[in-house]
Design a protein around this motif. Structure first.
Motif, mmCIF file in Angstrom:
data_model
loop_
_atom_site.group_PDB
_atom_site.id
_atom_site.type_symbol
_atom_site.label_atom_id
_atom_site.label_comp_id
_atom_site.label_asym_id
_atom_site.label_seq_id
_atom_site.Cartn_x
_atom_site.Cartn_y
_atom_site.Cartn_z
ATOM 1 N N LEU A 1 0.576 -7.711 2.931
ATOM 2 C CA LEU A 1 -0.513 -7.339 3.824
ATOM 3 C C LEU A 1 -1.788 -8.118 3.501
ATOM 4 N N ARG A 2 -1.990 -8.435 2.238
ATOM 5 C CA ARG A 2 -3.150 -9.274 1.888
ATOM 6 C C ARG A 2 -2.961 -10.681 2.461
ATOM 7 N N LEU A 3 -1.732 -11.182 2.411
ATOM 8 C CA LEU A 3 -1.444 -12.491 2.999
ATOM 9 C C LEU A 3 -1.663 -12.491 4.507
ATOM 10 N N ALA A 4 -1.399 -11.362 5.143
ATOM 11 C CA ALA A 4 -1.579 -11.274 6.594
ATOM 12 C C ALA A 4 -3.047 -11.394 6.984
ATOM 13 N N GLY A 5 -3.945 -10.912 6.118
ATOM 14 C CA GLY A 5 -5.369 -11.076 6.340
ATOM 15 C C GLY A 5 -6.006 -10.147 7.349
ATOM 16 N N GLN A 6 -5.258 -9.125 7.822
ATOM 17 C CA GLN A 6 -5.778 -8.274 8.899
ATOM 18 C C GLN A 6 -5.590 -6.795 8.611
ATOM 19 N N ASP A 7 -5.442 -6.419 7.348
ATOM 20 C CA ASP A 7 -5.111 -5.030 7.032
ATOM 21 C C ASP A 7 -5.881 -4.575 5.796
ATOM 22 N N GLY B 1 5.771 -0.727 -2.722
ATOM 23 C CA GLY B 1 4.402 -0.835 -2.258
ATOM 24 C C GLY B 1 3.658 -2.018 -2.832
ATOM 25 N N ALA B 2 3.967 -2.362 -4.091
ATOM 26 C CA ALA B 2 3.308 -3.515 -4.701
ATOM 27 C C ALA B 2 3.626 -4.785 -3.925
ATOM 28 N N LEU B 3 4.885 -4.957 -3.556
ATOM 29 C CA LEU B 3 5.273 -6.123 -2.760
ATOM 30 C C LEU B 3 4.633 -6.067 -1.378
ATOM 31 N N ALA B 4 4.551 -4.866 -0.806
ATOM 32 C CA ALA B 4 3.944 -4.715 0.521
ATOM 33 C C ALA B 4 2.468 -5.078 0.500
ATOM 34 N N ALA B 5 1.762 -4.702 -0.563
ATOM 35 C CA ALA B 5 0.330 -4.997 -0.641
ATOM 36 C C ALA B 5 0.081 -6.498 -0.651
ATOM 37 N N VAL B 6 0.917 -7.247 -1.359
ATOM 38 C CA VAL B 6 0.782 -8.704 -1.351
ATOM 39 C C VAL B 6 1.019 -9.244 0.054
ATOM 40 N N LEU C 1 5.989 -9.671 6.818
ATOM 41 C CA LEU C 1 6.853 -8.751 7.563
ATOM 42 C C LEU C 1 7.192 -7.518 6.732
ATOM 43 N N TRP C 2 7.463 -7.707 5.446
ATOM 44 C CA TRP C 2 7.752 -6.583 4.548
ATOM 45 C C TRP C 2 6.542 -5.635 4.491
ATOM 46 N N GLY C 3 5.360 -6.212 4.382
ATOM 47 C CA GLY C 3 4.164 -5.388 4.320
ATOM 48 C C GLY C 3 4.003 -4.513 5.547
ATOM 49 N N HIS D 1 -4.372 -0.888 0.879
ATOM 50 C CA HIS D 1 -3.465 -0.961 2.027
ATOM 51 C C HIS D 1 -2.704 0.360 2.173
ATOM 52 N N GLN D 2 -2.877 0.988 3.325
ATOM 53 C CA GLN D 2 -2.220 2.257 3.595
ATOM 54 C C GLN D 2 -0.770 2.014 4.012
#
Length: 237
Positions: A151-157, A144-149, A106-108, A40-41
């Protein structure tokens, strides 16, 4: 069965193996079933500490471990294998106890466009019931670690780590998926392709992005067949 999302961030230095390599190495120490790693960028800015691209890595783990055991093993692995000058962060989210996942999403997305504070990351992690910890340096990698989780939950990144190299020049969607282990093939901007659609490979490595909660290979129409989306165009994911 226990199910987790685990993410690493800010764990490397230039000319050393990257964060994806580190997470992959850790997953290989586990007997549990592990999914692909998504990259995740995040926001590239002078006020954000990063090595080259400011990306964070996430994977799903199914079964075999308690939350405490997984956290302990991941923390020890990070502390042993992270680069000396890194600021590694670890996030572990248990699907059974995680709360308000929409706040993590949202954080991601905020982390892709804003400079965020470590203290706010810890506050959100406690609010959502996920583990967040730092394991060296400034520990800023927790953002970033929290953001990656999220964004993975979002399923579109994100992009799926790794590539597959096949010998065939042309093959059907059905055979491509069978050979690579990816989930689906989509025509870029048009939707999922049927199993008998023909994909022109021409020696190009096959990479996937994380879209609609799937490892998705992207292709573009070319006469009566399709060709893989060029690597340069995958950089936007």
């Amino acid at each position: 069965m226990n199910r987790y999302l685990i993410s690493f961030d800010d764990t490397d230095e230039l000319n050393m193996p990257g964060t994806g390599h580190l997470l992959d190495g850790f997953l290989q120490t586990l007997s549990a079933r592990c999914s692909f790693i998504s990259r995740h960028q995040l926001f590239v800015h002078a006020d954000v500490s990063y090595t080259s691209h400011n990306s964070a890595m996430c994977a799903q783990i199914d079964g075999g471990l308690s939350t405490e055991d997984l956290i302990g093993r991941a923390a020890a692995y990070l502390e042993q294998h992270s680069a000396p000058g890194a600021d590694p962060g670890l996030c572990v989210a248990d699907w059974g106890t995680m709360m308000q996942p929409e706040l993590l999403v949202l954080w991601g997305y905020r982390a892709k466009r804003e400079v965020l504070a470590k203290e706010d990351a810890y506050f959100l992690a406690r609010q959502c019931g996920v583990h967040l910890s730092e394991h060296g340096g400034t520990g800023q990698g927790v953002v970033g670690a929290l953001a990656a989780v999220g964004l993975r939950l979002a399923g579109q990144d994100g992009r799926v780590k790794g590539k597959r190299q096949l010998e065939q020049d042309r093959l059907t969607v059905r055979d491509l998926l069978r050979s690579t282990g990816f989930d689906r093939v989509c025509a870029y901007g048009l939707g999922e392709l049927p199993p008998d659609a023909v994909i022109c490979i021409n020696g190009q490595p096959i990479k996937a992005v994380y879209q609609n909660f799937c490892a998705t290979v992207l292709a573009v129409p070319e006469r009566d067949q399709y060709r893989l989306l060029p690597k340069e165009q995958l950089k936007c994911f």
